[in-house]
Design an enzyme around this catalytic site. Sequence first.
Site, PDB file in Angstrom:
ATOM      1  N   HIS A  53     -10.746   1.170  -8.966  1.00  0.00           N
ATOM      2  CA  HIS A  53     -10.186   1.309  -9.195  1.00  0.00           C
ATOM      3  C   HIS A  53      -8.634   2.451  -9.516  1.00  0.00           C
ATOM      4  O   HIS A  53      -8.135   3.478  -8.026  1.00  0.00           O
ATOM      5  CB  HIS A  53     -10.189   0.933 -10.206  1.00  0.00           C
ATOM      6  N   HIS A  88      -5.217  -4.221  -1.723  1.00  0.00           N
ATOM      7  CA  HIS A  88      -5.298  -4.472  -2.831  1.00  0.00           C
ATOM      8  C   HIS A  88      -5.492  -5.823  -3.674  1.00  0.00           C
ATOM      9  O   HIS A  88      -5.162  -7.093  -2.622  1.00  0.00           O
ATOM     10  CB  HIS A  88      -3.565  -4.596  -3.737  1.00  0.00           C
ATOM     11  N   ASP A 148      -1.974   4.189  -5.592  1.00  0.00           N
ATOM     12  CA  ASP A 148      -3.161   5.928  -5.268  1.00  0.00           C
ATOM     13  C   ASP A 148      -3.090   6.446  -4.127  1.00  0.00           C
ATOM     14  O   ASP A 148      -3.343   7.607  -4.390  1.00  0.00           O
ATOM     15  CB  ASP A 148      -4.491   5.823  -5.621  1.00  0.00           C
TER      16      ASP A 148
HETATM   17  C1  SDX Z   1      -5.667   0.701  -8.362  1.00  0.00           C
HETATM   18  O1  SDX Z   1      -5.720  -4.385  -9.909  1.00  0.00           O
HETATM   19  C2  SDX Z   1      -4.788  -3.481  -9.732  1.00  0.00           C
HETATM   20  O2  SDX Z   1      -3.464  -4.179 -10.257  1.00  0.00           O
HETATM   21  C3  SDX Z   1      -4.814  -1.917  -9.871  1.00  0.00           C
HETATM   22  C4  SDX Z   1      -3.983  -0.875  -9.518  1.00  0.00           C
HETATM   23  C5  SDX Z   1      -3.227  -0.976 -10.674  1.00  0.00           C
HETATM   24  O3  SDX Z   1      -1.950  -0.370 -11.634  1.00  0.00           O
HETATM   25  O4  SDX Z   1      -3.857  -0.926 -11.840  1.00  0.00           O
HETATM   26  O5  SDX Z   1      -2.869  -1.250  -8.778  1.00  0.00           O
HETATM   27  C6  SDX Z   1      -4.749   0.313  -9.710  1.00  0.00           C
HETATM   28  O6  SDX Z   1      -6.959   0.262  -8.255  1.00  0.00           O
HETATM   29  C7  SDX Z   1      -4.985  -0.046  -6.686  1.00  0.00           C
HETATM   30  C8  SDX Z   1      -6.204   0.057  -5.834  1.00  0.00           C
HETATM   31  C9  SDX Z   1      -7.009   1.210  -6.051  1.00  0.00           C
HETATM   32  N1  SDX Z   1      -8.549   1.553  -5.157  1.00  0.00           N
HETATM   33  C10 SDX Z   1      -8.593   1.758  -3.179  1.00  0.00           C
HETATM   34  O7  SDX Z   1      -7.114   2.034  -3.236  1.00  0.00           O
HETATM   35  C11 SDX Z   1      -9.743   1.905  -3.378  1.00  0.00           C
HETATM   36  C12 SDX Z   1      -9.478   0.820  -1.949  1.00  0.00           C
HETATM   37  N2  SDX Z   1      -9.466  -0.661  -2.164  1.00  0.00           N
HETATM   38  C13 SDX Z   1     -10.060  -1.326  -1.597  1.00  0.00           C
HETATM   39  O8  SDX Z   1     -11.599  -1.124  -2.807  1.00  0.00           O
HETATM   40  C14 SDX Z   1      -9.761  -2.709  -1.918  1.00  0.00           C
HETATM   41  O9  SDX Z   1      -8.637  -2.679  -0.842  1.00  0.00           O
HETATM   42  C15 SDX Z   1      -9.242  -3.420  -3.443  1.00  0.00           C
HETATM   43  C16 SDX Z   1     -10.423  -2.602  -4.508  1.00  0.00           C
HETATM   44  C17 SDX Z   1      -8.623  -2.445  -3.674  1.00  0.00           C
HETATM   45  C18 SDX Z   1      -9.470  -4.923  -3.223  1.00  0.00           C
HETATM   46  O10 SDX Z   1     -10.100  -5.438  -2.935  1.00  0.00           O
HETATM   47  P1  SDX Z   1     -10.621  -6.971  -3.034  1.00  0.00           P
HETATM   48  O11 SDX Z   1      -8.978  -7.299  -3.058  1.00  0.00           O
HETATM   49  O12 SDX Z   1     -11.966  -7.476  -4.131  1.00  0.00           O
HETATM   50  O13 SDX Z   1     -10.886  -7.351  -1.009  1.00  0.00           O
HETATM   51  P2  SDX Z   1     -12.194  -7.799  -0.269  1.00  0.00           P
HETATM   52  O14 SDX Z   1     -12.968  -6.449  -1.033  1.00  0.00           O
HETATM   53  O15 SDX Z   1     -12.756  -8.718  -0.303  1.00  0.00           O
HETATM   54  O16 SDX Z   1     -11.017  -7.203   1.275  1.00  0.00           O
HETATM   55  C19 SDX Z   1     -10.573  -8.316   1.705  1.00  0.00           C
HETATM   56  C20 SDX Z   1     -10.587  -7.252   2.835  1.00  0.00           C
HETATM   57  C21 SDX Z   1     -12.101  -7.105   3.649  1.00  0.00           C
HETATM   58  O17 SDX Z   1     -13.184  -7.244   4.733  1.00  0.00           O
HETATM   59  P3  SDX Z   1     -13.247  -8.448   5.537  1.00  0.00           P
HETATM   60  O18 SDX Z   1     -15.071  -8.369   4.965  1.00  0.00           O
HETATM   61  O19 SDX Z   1     -11.805  -9.576   5.302  1.00  0.00           O
HETATM   62  O20 SDX Z   1     -14.014  -8.095   7.448  1.00  0.00           O
HETATM   63  O21 SDX Z   1     -10.183  -6.300   3.079  1.00  0.00           O
HETATM   64  C22 SDX Z   1     -10.794  -4.959   3.066  1.00  0.00           C
HETATM   65  C23 SDX Z   1     -12.579  -6.087   3.565  1.00  0.00           C
HETATM   66  O22 SDX Z   1     -13.763  -5.104   3.733  1.00  0.00           O
HETATM   67  N3  SDX Z   1     -10.524  -4.140   2.590  1.00  0.00           N
HETATM   68  C24 SDX Z   1     -10.250  -2.904   3.165  1.00  0.00           C
HETATM   69  C25 SDX Z   1     -10.206  -2.205   2.294  1.00  0.00           C
HETATM   70  N4  SDX Z   1      -9.486  -2.950   1.086  1.00  0.00           N
HETATM   71  C26 SDX Z   1     -10.241  -4.140   1.630  1.00  0.00           C
HETATM   72  N5  SDX Z   1     -10.647  -2.127   4.495  1.00  0.00           N
HETATM   73  C27 SDX Z   1     -10.458  -0.532   4.524  1.00  0.00           C
HETATM   74  N6  SDX Z   1     -10.361  -0.218   3.874  1.00  0.00           N
HETATM   75  C28 SDX Z   1     -10.030  -0.733   2.414  1.00  0.00           C
HETATM   76  N7  SDX Z   1      -9.059   0.181   1.803  1.00  0.00           N
END
Ligand code: SDX
Length: 429
Positions: free
Chosen positions: A267, A306, A364
């Site tokens: 997050h 996201h 971010d």
């Molecule tokens: C913020 O919610 C909000 O609005 C938050 C925010 C706000 O203003 O409040 O926008 C602020 O928190 C932005 C997000 C910052 N976080 C990151 O940058 C961390 C990296 N991102 C991931 O951790 C992830 O993308 C999330 C947590 C942000 C979202 O995760 P989801 O929606 O639960 O998606 P998921 O984990 O189920 O991923 C789906 C697929 C998976 O692959 P498969 O299992 O389908 O093979 O996408 C992949 C994940 O492994 N994946 C990524 C990835 N994010 C998702 N793979 C590599 N790098 C990534 N960053």
Amino acid sequence: MENNRKVTLTYNDGKDNLEMPVLKGTLGPDVVDIRSFSKTGMFTFDPGFLATASCESQITFIDGDLGQLYYRGYPIEQLAEKSDYLEVCYLLLNGELPTAEERKVFERGIMRHNMLHDQLMSLFKGFRRDAHPMAVMVGVVGALSAFYHDSLDINNPEHRKISAHRLIAKLPNIAAQAYRYNKGLPFSYPKNGLTYAENFLHMMFSTPCEEYKVNKTLALALDRIFTLHADHEQNASTSTVRLAGSSGANPFACIAAGIACLWGPSHGGANEAVLKMLDEIGSVENVPAFMEGVKNKTHKLMGFGHRVYKNMDPRAAIMKETCDEVLNELGLHNDPKFKLAMALEKIALEDPYFIERKLYPNVDFYSGIVLSAIGIPVSMFTPIFALARTVGWISHWAEMIADPAMKIGRPRQLYTGAQRRDYIPQEQR
Ligand code: SDX
């Protein structure tokens, strides 16, 4: 708003169907009102709330497919370009842009609360010097509850208003003192007459030995970063604030809970994680190996992906522009981290792995590079996110508390643990 659309739950074992109304909002997807679902004796199941609307709100709208973000209906692109953070605070709290007079009164109201109770300064000294500033912020913001007994009647609109003003006013000061304490610098004080962002830079970097001159371009960039982070619908930390508030907890304790949730690397902690990731990658030559690690899930590409945006996060595009402006202003347009980040973004946006998963840069990805260029240390990235998001958190808290239909949030579960069993004395185990 109810329309005549309904969803009917039908069983394959002959039980009576259940009809549930479909509710339509102003914008965005309709929702199925499942409140009558409890009649079925079953629960709905949605860990992580991927398909759940937890509340009705009028504050912020996001369209993840179109990459749209509106604060009270105003597109973030227009607010980032034409407004400023304090005006955005007024808008989020009150629902409308202020007149000149309303702005003046609001700004004065915030300014008169920007100092910290002197007793609170002793609390900072209870932390180790190397404590992460987010740990300090969780503690000190929670402790504000102990200082404002006069305004903790959450059902009194005036008390809600003064608590909101106190939090918006004091968070930058608390964040700056957490930084200074960590550095062994003497505590600083706000300087009225400066803008909100200028005052934050002043509190962070001024020294008693000489007049601190604020770089107006950097302050404007920081003010825009505050605006971009001000609110974002029902994200994890905002949902935490709402859940804490639904028990009737005081607003300071609720915001402390939001800060704690924001700290996580998935997050608000992602901006700090992006800089660490760029340092780890080091140079563009190492990007292919790093990407292999992402694909075999050794690590994530921080700052990408996201839950809602399955297109470019509109804030990331504005942040990238701001990054460019700041680096040019500082003569850092050859900044290796910015160049590496742009190379990483280009490679990721062309890679089927990311395209298939709709992974785009989020807010971010570039914010850390801008903050670094402004001279903000990495450990202060998430505290800045927290101080900027405080207005969003407290706006949602106030919207919920003012709703007469508010109930305490209490989800249920799918229990897959042990069946009932009798205690076994230790000698028989
Ligand atoms: C913020 O919610 C909000 O609005 C938050 C925010 C706000 O203003 O409040 O926008 C602020 O928190 C932005 C997000 C910052 N976080 C990151 O940058 C961390 C990296 N991102 C991931 O951790 C992830 O993308 C999330 C947590 C942000 C979202 O995760 P989801 O929606 O639960 O998606 P998921 O984990 O189920 O991923 C789906 C697929 C998976 O692959 P498969 O299992 O389908 O093979 O996408 C992949 C994940 O492994 N994946 C990524 C990835 N994010 C998702 N793979 C590599 N790098 C990534 N960053």
